[in-house]
Design an enzyme around this catalytic site. Structure first.
Site, PDB file in Angstrom:
ATOM      1  N   ASP A 192       6.531   6.983  -0.509  1.00  0.00           N
ATOM      2  CA  ASP A 192       7.101   7.045  -1.851  1.00  0.00           C
ATOM      3  C   ASP A 192       7.820   8.382  -1.972  1.00  0.00           C
ATOM      4  O   ASP A 192       7.213   9.440  -1.824  1.00  0.00           O
ATOM      5  CB  ASP A 192       6.005   6.956  -2.916  1.00  0.00           C
ATOM      6  CG  ASP A 192       5.371   5.578  -2.974  1.00  0.00           C
ATOM      7  OD1 ASP A 192       5.978   4.620  -2.464  1.00  0.00           O
ATOM      8  OD2 ASP A 192       4.260   5.470  -3.517  1.00  0.00           O
ATOM      9  N   ASP A 212       5.891  -6.355  -7.509  1.00  0.00           N
ATOM     10  CA  ASP A 212       4.746  -5.590  -8.011  1.00  0.00           C
ATOM     11  C   ASP A 212       4.008  -6.511  -8.974  1.00  0.00           C
ATOM     12  O   ASP A 212       4.559  -6.899 -10.021  1.00  0.00           O
ATOM     13  CB  ASP A 212       5.206  -4.322  -8.738  1.00  0.00           C
ATOM     14  CG  ASP A 212       5.870  -3.324  -7.806  1.00  0.00           C
ATOM     15  OD1 ASP A 212       5.626  -3.403  -6.582  1.00  0.00           O
ATOM     16  OD2 ASP A 212       6.644  -2.485  -8.295  1.00  0.00           O
TER      17      ASP A 212
END
Length: 284
Positions: free
Chosen positions: A11, A130
């Protein structure tokens, strides 16, 4: 038999690798290029960069990170975050990415996935999902999407899913880095994205992300059973047994993990040796 893939995930925020719990409480985890080089040397099958802030102003930062990484490593790179137009995909591929991961734009414009797969090939189009487990089956889930009233999309919404089978487990699709619930059934969405040309599904359990208690195996299996394209399990790895369960119980084709590799709890090599000893085909 196809080998299972181990994919570290980085990330990236402002050019640095960060890690959080359930998408919040981010801490610095290092320089992305140096971390990528280490994973390449350890034998990672692929690497995923997620540009988690991905504003227009920061797009140049991730392009530079991708470019510098592609010069240093030889494994495939997938990059996601903030992809809004076809030129964003083109620029990332020119910078050295092999695949792009698309979430929010796909939800707001499903036809974009068709366009992207036709232009660049389905092999480089990854749809990221997600998903969060739904606990209320009786609320109105339909969001203000421009295509929400189109009959051809009706079966994608959770209200329809609950009507079909109110006893089944359901998961809702979220966008904008896990901040916005969309009222879309994650399993039905994965199936539709395959129809529209996605080459892979990157499936993250928001409930499990950063918890280190294992993947949401029920979610992973449900999506893996629903599509014929590869599913990458993501969210929740805390030990090597969790990766093994993702492949066996979850039926995933690839396992994505962050914390256990970033903070050197395990190496890629250790993970692969563990899996091979238990009969999971991996590339050593």
């Amino acid at each position: 038999m196809l080998t299972k893939r181990i994919i570290p995930c980085l990330d990236v925020k402002g050019g640095r690798v960060v890690k959080g719990v359930s998408f919040v409480n981010l801490i610095d985890a290092g320089d992305p290029v140096e971390i990528a080089k280490a994973y390449d040397e350890q034998g990672a099958d692929e690497l995923t960069f997620l540009d988690i802030t991905a504003s227009h102003e920061e797009r140049g930062i991730i392009l530079d990170v991708v470019r510098r990484t592609a010069e240093q490593v030889f494994m495939p790179l997938t990059v996601g975050g903030g992809i809004k137009v076809l030129d964003d995909i083109r620029n990332l591929l020119l910078a050295g990415a092999d695949k792009v991961s698309i979430n929010t734009t796909a939800v707001h414009d499903p036809e974009f996935i068709k366009q992207a797969s036709l232009r660049f090939g389905s092999q480089c189009i990854v749809v990221a999902i997600d998903a969060k487990r739904v606990v209320e089956h009786d609320k109105d889930f339909k969001p203000p999407l421009t295509w929400a009233d189109d009959p051809k999309y009706a079966s994608l919404f959770l209200s329809q899913s609950a009507i079909r089978n109110p006893q089944s487990a359901l998961w809702e699709v979220y966008t904008h880095g896990g901040r916005k619930p969309m009222g879309i059934d994650a399993v039905a969405w994965a199936r539709r994205m395959e129809e529209y040309g996605a080459g892979e599904i990157l499936l993250t359990s928001m409930d499990q992300d950063g918890q280190k208690t294992g993947y949401d195996l029920e979610l992973t299996k449900a999506v893996s059973d629903a599509v014929s394209i590869p599913v990458i399990a993501s969210g929740g790895v805390g030990n090597l047994e969790h990766i093994y369960e993702g492949f066996t119980a979850g039926k995933a084709d690839a396992a994505l993990a962050a914390s256990i590799f970033h903070f050197k709890e395990y190496t890629i090599r250790q993970a692969k040796e563990y899996l091979r000893e238990r009969g999971v085909p991996v590339r050593l």
